[in-house]
Design a protein around this motif. Structure first.
Motif, PDB file in Angstrom:
ATOM      1  N   PRO A  21      -3.688   7.724  10.675  1.00 34.62           N
ATOM      2  CA  PRO A  21      -3.756   6.354  11.182  1.00 34.62           C
ATOM      3  C   PRO A  21      -2.364   5.759  11.377  1.00 34.62           C
ATOM      4  N   SER A  22      -2.268   4.799  12.273  1.00 36.43           N
ATOM      5  CA  SER A  22      -1.016   4.079  12.476  1.00 36.43           C
ATOM      6  C   SER A  22      -0.915   2.948  11.453  1.00 36.43           C
ATOM      7  N   SER A  23       0.268   2.392  11.330  1.00 36.95           N
ATOM      8  CA  SER A  23       0.482   1.309  10.369  1.00 36.95           C
ATOM      9  C   SER A  23      -0.340   0.079  10.710  1.00 36.95           C
ATOM     10  N   ALA A  24      -0.640  -0.121  12.001  1.00 35.16           N
ATOM     11  CA  ALA A  24      -1.394  -1.298  12.428  1.00 35.16           C
ATOM     12  C   ALA A  24      -2.903  -1.062  12.445  1.00 35.16           C
ATOM     13  N   SER A  25      -3.341   0.134  12.040  1.00 38.06           N
ATOM     14  CA  SER A  25      -4.764   0.468  12.107  1.00 38.06           C
ATOM     15  C   SER A  25      -5.567  -0.233  11.015  1.00 38.06           C
ATOM     16  N   ALA A  26      -6.884  -0.280  11.219  1.00 39.09           N
ATOM     17  CA  ALA A  26      -7.774  -0.806  10.189  1.00 39.09           C
ATOM     18  C   ALA A  26      -7.719   0.061   8.940  1.00 39.09           C
ATOM     19  N   ASP A  27      -7.566   1.366   9.112  1.00 38.02           N
ATOM     20  CA  ASP A  27      -7.502   2.272   7.963  1.00 38.02           C
ATOM     21  C   ASP A  27      -6.345   1.899   7.042  1.00 38.02           C
ATOM     22  N   ALA A  28      -5.155   1.720   7.628  1.00 39.49           N
ATOM     23  CA  ALA A  28      -3.977   1.381   6.828  1.00 39.49           C
ATOM     24  C   ALA A  28      -4.066  -0.047   6.291  1.00 39.49           C
ATOM     25  N   GLY A  29      -4.516  -0.975   7.134  1.00 35.83           N
ATOM     26  CA  GLY A  29      -4.618  -2.364   6.692  1.00 35.83           C
ATOM     27  C   GLY A  29      -5.589  -2.531   5.537  1.00 35.83           C
ATOM     28  N   PHE A  30      -6.735  -1.873   5.638  1.00 35.09           N
ATOM     29  CA  PHE A  30      -7.713  -1.954   4.551  1.00 35.09           C
ATOM     30  C   PHE A  30      -7.145  -1.346   3.277  1.00 35.09           C
ATOM     31  N   ALA A  31      -6.491  -0.197   3.389  1.00 39.46           N
ATOM     32  CA  ALA A  31      -5.927   0.454   2.203  1.00 39.46           C
ATOM     33  C   ALA A  31      -4.913  -0.452   1.521  1.00 39.46           C
ATOM     34  N   ARG A  32      -4.046  -1.082   2.289  1.00 38.15           N
ATOM     35  CA  ARG A  32      -3.034  -1.977   1.713  1.00 38.15           C
ATOM     36  C   ARG A  32      -3.676  -3.199   1.066  1.00 38.15           C
ATOM     37  N   ASP A  33      -4.546  -3.869   1.823  1.00 42.01           N
ATOM     38  CA  ASP A  33      -5.107  -5.126   1.338  1.00 42.01           C
ATOM     39  C   ASP A  33      -6.068  -4.924   0.175  1.00 42.01           C
ATOM     40  N   MET A  34      -6.907  -3.895   0.252  1.00 44.94           N
ATOM     41  CA  MET A  34      -7.857  -3.683  -0.829  1.00 44.94           C
ATOM     42  C   MET A  34      -7.155  -3.218  -2.102  1.00 44.94           C
ATOM     43  N   ALA A  35      -6.031  -2.526  -1.973  1.00 47.59           N
ATOM     44  CA  ALA A  35      -5.263  -2.154  -3.160  1.00 47.59           C
ATOM     45  C   ALA A  35      -4.777  -3.401  -3.899  1.00 47.59           C
ATOM     46  N   VAL A  36      -4.309  -4.393  -3.155  1.00 49.91           N
ATOM     47  CA  VAL A  36      -3.875  -5.657  -3.760  1.00 49.91           C
ATOM     48  C   VAL A  36      -5.071  -6.390  -4.364  1.00 49.91           C
ATOM     49  N   HIS A  37      -6.163  -6.457  -3.619  1.00 44.64           N
ATOM     50  CA  HIS A  37      -7.374  -7.139  -4.071  1.00 44.64           C
ATOM     51  C   HIS A  37      -7.874  -6.510  -5.372  1.00 44.64           C
ATOM     52  N   HIS A  38      -7.942  -5.185  -5.393  1.00 39.13           N
ATOM     53  CA  HIS A  38      -8.421  -4.466  -6.578  1.00 39.13           C
ATOM     54  C   HIS A  38      -7.517  -4.693  -7.786  1.00 39.13           C
ATOM     55  N   GLN A  39      -6.214  -4.751  -7.555  1.00 39.51           N
ATOM     56  CA  GLN A  39      -5.299  -4.913  -8.680  1.00 39.51           C
ATOM     57  C   GLN A  39      -5.594  -6.201  -9.432  1.00 39.51           C
ATOM     58  N   GLN A  40      -5.921  -7.267  -8.712  1.00 31.37           N
ATOM     59  CA  GLN A  40      -6.231  -8.513  -9.411  1.00 31.37           C
ATOM     60  C   GLN A  40      -7.547  -8.417 -10.176  1.00 31.37           C
ATOM     61  N   ALA A  41      -8.528  -7.705  -9.630  1.00 31.50           N
ATOM     62  CA  ALA A  41      -9.789  -7.529 -10.355  1.00 31.50           C
ATOM     63  C   ALA A  41      -9.551  -6.786 -11.663  1.00 31.50           C
ATOM     64  N   THR A  51       3.231  -2.035   1.840  1.00 34.07           N
ATOM     65  CA  THR A  51       3.241  -3.456   2.178  1.00 34.07           C
ATOM     66  C   THR A  51       3.168  -3.584   3.688  1.00 34.07           C
ATOM     67  N   ALA A  52       2.575  -4.665   4.150  1.00 34.93           N
ATOM     68  CA  ALA A  52       2.383  -4.850   5.588  1.00 34.93           C
ATOM     69  C   ALA A  52       3.726  -4.988   6.303  1.00 34.93           C
ATOM     70  N   PRO A  53       3.873  -4.342   7.441  1.00 33.59           N
ATOM     71  CA  PRO A  53       5.098  -4.508   8.225  1.00 33.59           C
ATOM     72  C   PRO A  53       5.272  -5.958   8.659  1.00 33.59           C
ATOM     73  N   ASP A  54       6.483  -6.304   9.031  1.00 29.34           N
ATOM     74  CA  ASP A  54       6.762  -7.660   9.507  1.00 29.34           C
ATOM     75  C   ASP A  54       5.810  -8.021  10.648  1.00 29.34           C
ATOM     76  N   GLY A  55       5.289  -9.227  10.564  1.00 29.56           N
ATOM     77  CA  GLY A  55       4.374  -9.694  11.601  1.00 29.56           C
ATOM     78  C   GLY A  55       2.917  -9.373  11.346  1.00 29.56           C
ATOM     79  N   GLN A  56       2.641  -8.564  10.305  1.00 28.27           N
ATOM     80  CA  GLN A  56       1.256  -8.239   9.964  1.00 28.27           C
ATOM     81  C   GLN A  56       0.916  -8.887   8.618  1.00 28.27           C
ATOM     82  N   GLY A  57       0.268 -10.034   8.670  1.00 24.63           N
ATOM     83  CA  GLY A  57      -0.110 -10.713   7.439  1.00 24.63           C
ATOM     84  C   GLY A  57      -1.352 -10.094   6.833  1.00 24.63           C
ATOM     85  N   PRO A  58      -1.750 -10.574   5.646  1.00 18.64           N
ATOM     86  CA  PRO A  58      -2.981 -10.073   5.023  1.00 18.64           C
ATOM     87  C   PRO A  58      -4.177 -10.240   5.950  1.00 18.64           C
ATOM     88  N   MET A  59      -5.001  -9.216   6.014  1.00 16.43           N
ATOM     89  CA  MET A  59      -6.244  -9.221   6.770  1.00 16.43           C
ATOM     90  C   MET A  59      -6.041  -9.245   8.284  1.00 16.43           C
TER      91      MET A  59
END
Length: 225
Positions: free
Chosen positions: A44-64, A110-118
């Motif tokens: 997957p590319s850095s801007a893909s849903a695969d990468a975005g989900f992996a990054r964001d859900m890792a952060v989400h899970h860490q707080q849980a 971490t999300a590249p510049d210009g790519q915020g959470p979600m």
């Protein structure tokens, strides 16, 4: 997260990273061509849903995981402590798999510049408009469903029944948003192993939402509106 909590979860996530590398290695290789030769690996590319989900859900899970360890120190209720242990163990392992995939794909955690959470989810998330969130002060809550710094502070100070109710309410909000995120990946992600993991999150967290609603009712409380 505090250093103590980080030490308590690092060993759980570590083994999951190795497992994720094995799964993702198979998941990202294209099927064999007609001549029997293997096609080049597709990642997957850095801007893909695969990468975005992996990054964001890792952060989400860490707080849980963090909230689960906090409440285990704040109550002696065995039902709540058992639920907290299950959530911490499951989500630490899943977080390790998500980070392991990012390592295998050689993508940043971490999300590249210009790519915020979600940003990988178009439109809205869980009824919350995600557009324009970048740069806003959400008291430490990077994504919908995440507890704020103030709420985490209240959970650390709470004891007994008060801690149980607050944990169940915060984790209910957390799971509702997590289910929506996982559904997004199940629809949009392209790596089969990641899509299966996302659907498994949907099923497991929906079940836990029902359990937490029952546990809140038993304590004379309800999920937050």
């Amino acid at each position: 997260m505090s250093p103590a909590l980080d030490r308590r979860t690092r060993w759980v996530a570590g083994s999951a990273v190795a497992l994720a590398l094995l799964f993702a290695g198979a998941a990202t290789v294209a099927s064999a061509r007609g001549d029997g030769a293997q096609a080049a690996p597709r990642t997957p590319s850095s801007a893909s849903a695969d990468a975005g989900f992996a990054r964001d859900m890792a952060v989400h899970h860490q707080q849980a995981v963090e909230m689960s360890f906090i409440v285990r120190d704040g109550t002696r209720d065995e039902d709540v402590r058992r639920l907290a242990y299950d959530i911490a163990n499951t989500q630490a392992n899943q977080r390790g798999m998500l980070l392991g995939w990012l390592d295998l794909w050689e993508l940043p955690k971490t999300a590249p510049d210009g790519q915020g959470p979600m940003s990988w989810m178009p439109g809205t998330h869980g009824g919350h408009d995600m557009r324009g969130m970048e740069g806003m002060d959400h008291d430490g809550a990077l994504m919908p469903g995440m507890a704020t710094r103030t709420e985490l502070g209240r959970l650390r100070e709470a004891r007994g029944k008060r801690a149980e109710i607050l944990f169940l309410q915060l984790m209910t909000d957390h799971h509702k948003a997590g289910v929506d995120m996982a559904r997004g990946c199940a629809r949009q992600c392209t790596v089969p192993a990641e899509k299966r993991l996302a659907q498994g999150m949907v099923d497991a967290q929906r079940s836990e939402l029902g359990l937490m609603a029952d546990m809140l009712a038993a304590r004379g409380a309800a999920p937050r509106p």
